[in-house]
Design an enzyme around this catalytic site. Structure first.
Site, PDB file in Angstrom:
ATOM      1  N   ARG A  60       0.819  -1.219   0.000  1.00  0.00           N
ATOM      2  CA  ARG A  60       0.000   0.000   0.000  1.00  0.00           C
ATOM      3  C   ARG A  60       0.855   1.272   0.000  1.00  0.00           C
ATOM      4  NH1 ARG A  60      -4.341  -1.035   4.636  1.00  0.00           N
ATOM      5  NH2 ARG A  60      -2.426  -1.790   5.558  1.00  0.00           N
ATOM      6  N   LYS A 166       2.848 -19.433   4.903  1.00  0.00           N
ATOM      7  CA  LYS A 166       2.089 -19.980   6.019  1.00  0.00           C
ATOM      8  C   LYS A 166       1.507 -18.822   6.833  1.00  0.00           C
ATOM      9  CE  LYS A 166       4.891 -20.014  10.039  1.00  0.00           C
ATOM     10  NZ  LYS A 166       5.319 -20.598  11.248  1.00  0.00           N
ATOM     11  N   LYS A 200      15.129 -26.505   4.218  1.00  0.00           N
ATOM     12  CA  LYS A 200      16.399 -26.561   4.942  1.00  0.00           C
ATOM     13  C   LYS A 200      17.228 -27.736   4.433  1.00  0.00           C
ATOM     14  CE  LYS A 200      14.780 -24.439   9.224  1.00  0.00           C
ATOM     15  NZ  LYS A 200      15.756 -23.382   9.438  1.00  0.00           N
ATOM     16  N   HIS A 258       5.346 -27.098  10.105  1.00  0.00           N
ATOM     17  CA  HIS A 258       6.756 -27.478  10.004  1.00  0.00           C
ATOM     18  C   HIS A 258       7.036 -28.890  10.532  1.00  0.00           C
ATOM     19  CE1 HIS A 258       7.287 -23.393   8.980  1.00  0.00           C
ATOM     20  NE2 HIS A 258       7.353 -22.910  10.188  1.00  0.00           N
ATOM     21  N   LYS A 358       8.376 -21.780  23.095  1.00  0.00           N
ATOM     22  CA  LYS A 358       9.171 -20.558  23.188  1.00  0.00           C
ATOM     23  C   LYS A 358       9.700 -20.420  24.602  1.00  0.00           C
ATOM     24  CE  LYS A 358       7.172 -17.958  19.426  1.00  0.00           C
ATOM     25  NZ  LYS A 358       8.439 -17.875  18.658  1.00  0.00           N
TER      26      LYS A 358
END
Lengths: 510, 330
Positions: A60, A166, A200, A258, A358
């Site tokens: 934009r 994704k 990978k 993943h 995490k």
């Protein structure tokens, strides 16, 4: 049949992109700056992109072509890894960068795009080949594809392909709806759903390791393998992406895509040939064989966690609920662990434990394959046996940060007595092949331009992986968790250990 | 980094013992430093045959660079024609610490110096010290050794022989010798051919454009411009030019010409232009870059000068026969 290029030398030439234009929607976003443009520049540096090539960016933000080039120059300089930035090369590369500002919902944007693509087909001899890259907010994936169809951009003089980032859907229903929307415009063969884990090098190496060697595949089944553990741990928190992450969570953000694709690579049957659909058929077949949990099994076979505040080293870490953009009562899983089973002949009864989280103690992704213990130990009852109880062999496939493969086995300790101790035989991917590995985005972008979808996920694979996690999402969505349930800097909630303990297993410490 | 150095008796068993001792010493040294250990890596036996002392030093540097991608047991054979009679050996370890890692990687190196009279002893010596079950590659750096029948006995031990015809007194003379090695059932490649890979790939890439590919049939003329000590005559075409001409002949039916553009000590290809109906394409080689023109559209591409280690890395990745090379060799 198309004519063959008589100059090709497949033994020596590296794979190269054909003439084409790449259209990036979301060209002012982080992904474009950090990954896509550095990957394209690196491909140009390696002479894998032809002179007859162009990039059109859209977002934009109002910008001229030159503004866009300047912005991308700064990004490439900043985010280019292990490569020199060469001004002359950049100047030549940048001549092929163009920019069209515009709102995704504005139909005029697609008309302008159509005009620009026709112009580039002529001036840059792109052959009418176009790769659309959707790096926008996920809610725009369906509509953008529909608008592309409205402007008839799915057809042209050359090939047309679309890369979808994704997350592909938010759950099984939305993923199917998105597939339907896309298929109204593009054929499945034109759709490239990206999962950068599959790009990978070490994930690709799993296929080489399993199917290029004769000694592992005979052991790769329920007779010899006791269980597998796949770990994808991050030491960081949500890093300012709390708003996005609150809607996703670890199960959606990592496991559904993943890690299930990695599991599919570890668990699939060998393909007869190394061709895109043959490999993807096998991966999809494995994913379809994953046992679908009943609601009453979910609490025993899946664990949700959320990190709380803690001091790690000298640093005070905030809990997830204290992160910017996250609600104080958030029920989002920043940790998820799931026990999967594949109901097929090869894997019946073998648990696949997958965890991702995490604020765990370190950043590591690996696959641990634990073999059955020796059926009889002649050392049991001896000093050797009591000093070191039998330890099953362990094969570790390390995906990041130190890519490689290790095999743990017992060995006699040097000396006159018979003392056993575990030793590790290591293959270090980076050290054994000292050359720079391409980034996942270099590999995947080049594949899409060449038209090789082997490392992209197909509709049935996405469907199968959502089908496998949907019962967990359903039960978790109706559960009020007592979060936070693990402290930052630890390996997740206690319930995760208990999940493995049901079968006498323990999480290994990566 | 270079590891421990020690003298070794010139006998396979003794050399292997010295190598074993070298590894134990390296391990101990590393333990004392408290680092994460030494990783021994080997994917092949690489034999580098050199003639001059200076060349032995140059090859050492090249090997150190190659080792990162192709860790090998390296055997450097230096044939010293000034020595009356002698055979000497010593072992080293080439070690390096990969960036960001804590473990040292080491490859072993055996340097054997032989007088001309002892060249015939080399095959037996080498046979005993090659790494078992891994490929053996012989990189023959000198023309004299390559032509020496006693030295040629080494050829049968190898999976691949690599020569560089550009280093021959007259590179045109190298090609019959290479053909003979192939006729004897050996696998050989020439770095003069390897130097052409990037240029050939750049040309091939032009025709990956489906609109241009059909126009190849109408390609009329290919002009290869070059520099060198003098313009070439019919009997003294340097190997690199011969290869390129053969490659074009094998790929398209156009007329292939050469143009001498400037004088300089060594032959070098400066550019290629291709003309035909609706097709005008060229590749101009400049310092570290190439400019590709296709029907009025130009693009500069990175084309850094290639070192011996770049060329060797490519060759060591291809251990089987190269059918296109053989076709162009004729």
């Amino acid at each position: 049949m198309a004519e063959a290029n008589p100059f090709l030398d497949p033994l020596r030439f590296e794979r190269r992109a054909p003439p084409c234009a790449v259209v990036i929607f979301g060209a002012n976003g982080d992904l474009t700056k950090r990954k896509l443009l550095p990957a394209l520049y690196r491909l140009a540096y390696e002479r894998r992109i032809p002179p007859t090539f162009a990039v059109i960016g859209n977002s934009r933000t109002a910008m001229s072509d030159d503004d866009f080039r300047e912005k991308m120059r700064e990004s490439v300089k900043e985010f280019l890894e292990d490569s020199p930035f060469e001004t002359d090369l950049w100047n030549s590369f940048a001549k092929n960068l163009f920019y069209i500002p515009g709102d995704l919902g504005n139909i005029n944007l697609y008309q302008q795009l159509s005009t620009k693509l026709a112009e580039l087909e002529n001036t840059h001899q792109t052959g009418g080949n176009v790769l659309f890259y959707l790096s926008t907010q996920p809610s725009y994936y369906g509509p953008v594809v529909t608008w592309l169809g409205g402007a008839n951009l799915q057809h042209g003089n050359g090939w047309r392909r679309v890369i979808i980032e994704k997350p592909f859907g938010h759950d099984l229903t939305s993923a199917r709806k998105l597939n339907d929307d896309i298929h109204h415009v593009f054929e499945e063969s034109q759709v490239y759903r990206i999962d950068h884990y599959l790009g990978k090098e070490t994930v690709q190496n799993i296929l080489a390791f399993r199917f290029g060697n004769g000694i592992f595949e005979p052991l790769w089944n329920r007779r010899y393998i006791n269980h597998m553990q796949i770990t994808a741990a991050e030491s960081i928190g949500v890093e300012g992406r709390g708003g996005y992450y609150q809607e996703a969570g670890a199960l959606r953000d990592m496991i559904q895509n993943h890690l299930l694709q990695v599991l599919g690579t570890v668990g699939m049957e060998p393909a007869a040939v190394f061709e895109a659909n043959a490999v993807r058929d096998e991966r999809a077949k494995f994913l379809r064989s994953l046992r679908i949990m009943k609601p009453d099994e979910v609490m025993r076979s899946a664990v949700a966690g959320q990190y709380g505040p803690a001091r790690v080293g000298t640093e005070d870490m905030v809990g997830f609920r204290q992160e910017p953009g996250v609600g104080p009562g958030s029920q989002t899983d920043t940790y998820a662990a799931v026990t999967f089973f594949a109901d097929n002949w090869r894997w019946a009864g073998v648990p696949f434990y997958i965890r991702s989280g995490k604020r765990l103690p370190k950043r590591v992704t690996d696959i641990a394959i634990q073999f059955n213990a020796a059926p009889h130990s002649p050392f049991a009852g001896t000093a050797a046996g009591s000093a070191m109880p039998a330890r099953p062999n362990l094969l570790i496939i390390r995906i990041q940060p130190e890519e490689g493969i290790s095999l743990r086995f017992l060995s006699k300790e040097p000396g006159s007595g018979m003392q056993l101790r575990p030793v590790s035989m290591d293959f270090n991917y980076g050290s054994s092949f000292g050359t720079r590995s391409p980034t996942a985005y270099e590999t995947l972008l080049l594949d899409a331009m060449i038209g090789d979808p082997t490392l992209y996920t197909r509709q049935d694979m996405v469907d199968a992986s959502w089908t496998a996690v949907q019962p967990i999402l359903d039960v978790w969505g109706n559960t009020k968790f007592d979060f936070p349930n693990y402290a930052s800097g630890t390996w997740g909630p206690r319930e995760s250990d208990e999940m493995l303990a049901q079968r006498g297993h323990v999480w290994r410490v990566p | 980094m270079e590891g421990a150095v020690m003298p070794a008796a010139v006998q396979p068993e003794r050399i292997l013992k010295d190598l074993a001792k070298l590894w134990i010493d390296l391990g101990k040294e590393d333990q004392q430093k408290g680092s994460a250990g030494v990783l021994r890596a080997s994917s092949m036996t690489l034999i580098a045959a050199v003639e001059e002392e200076g060349d032995a030093q140059a090859v050492g540097e090249t090997i150190a660079e190659i080792m990162h991608q192709h860790p090998s047991r390296v055997i450097v054979l230096r044939v010293d024609s000034s020595e009356p009679d002698g055979l000497d050996a010593r072992v080293f370890a080439q070690c390096w610490m990969p960036f960001g890692r804590r473990q040292q990687i080491c490859c072993e190196e055996i340097e054997i110096t032989a007088s001309q009279s002892r060249v015939e002893d080399l095959p037996k010596l080498v046979l005993g010290i090659m790494v078992p079950d891994l490929p053996v590659v012989l990189w023959c750096r000198g023309e004299r050794l390559f032509r020496d029948p006693a030295f040629q006995n080494l050829f049968r031990l190898t999976d691949k022989i690599i020569v560089d015809s550009s280093k021959f007194q007259n590179s045109a003379e190298a090609l019959p010798l290479i053909r003979q090695v192939i006729a004897d059932g050996r696998n050989i490649s020439d770095l003069s051919w390897t130097r052409l890979t990037r240029l050939r790939q750049t040309i091939a890439q032009i025709f990956e454009n489906e609109a241009l590919l059909p126009r190849l049939k109408q390609l009329e003329r290919v002009i290869i411009s070059y520099s060198g000590p003098s313009a070439i005559g019919p009997d003294q075409v340097p190997a690199s030019l011969q290869y390129l001409i053969s490659w074009f002949h094998a790929s398209v039916s156009a007329q292939v010409e050469t143009i001498f553009r400037q004088t300089q000590p060594e032959y070098e290809i400066l550019g290629i232009s291709m003309d035909g109906a609706e097709l005008r394409a060229s590749v101009e080689l400049q310092d570290n870059a190439a400019v590709v023109y296709v029907n009025g559209l130009s693009r500069r591409i990175s084309f850094p000068k290639q070192s011996d280690s770049d060329l060797m890395r490519e060759e060591l990745s291809i251990l089987g026969p190269d059918p296109i090379y053989r076709r162009c060799l004729g």
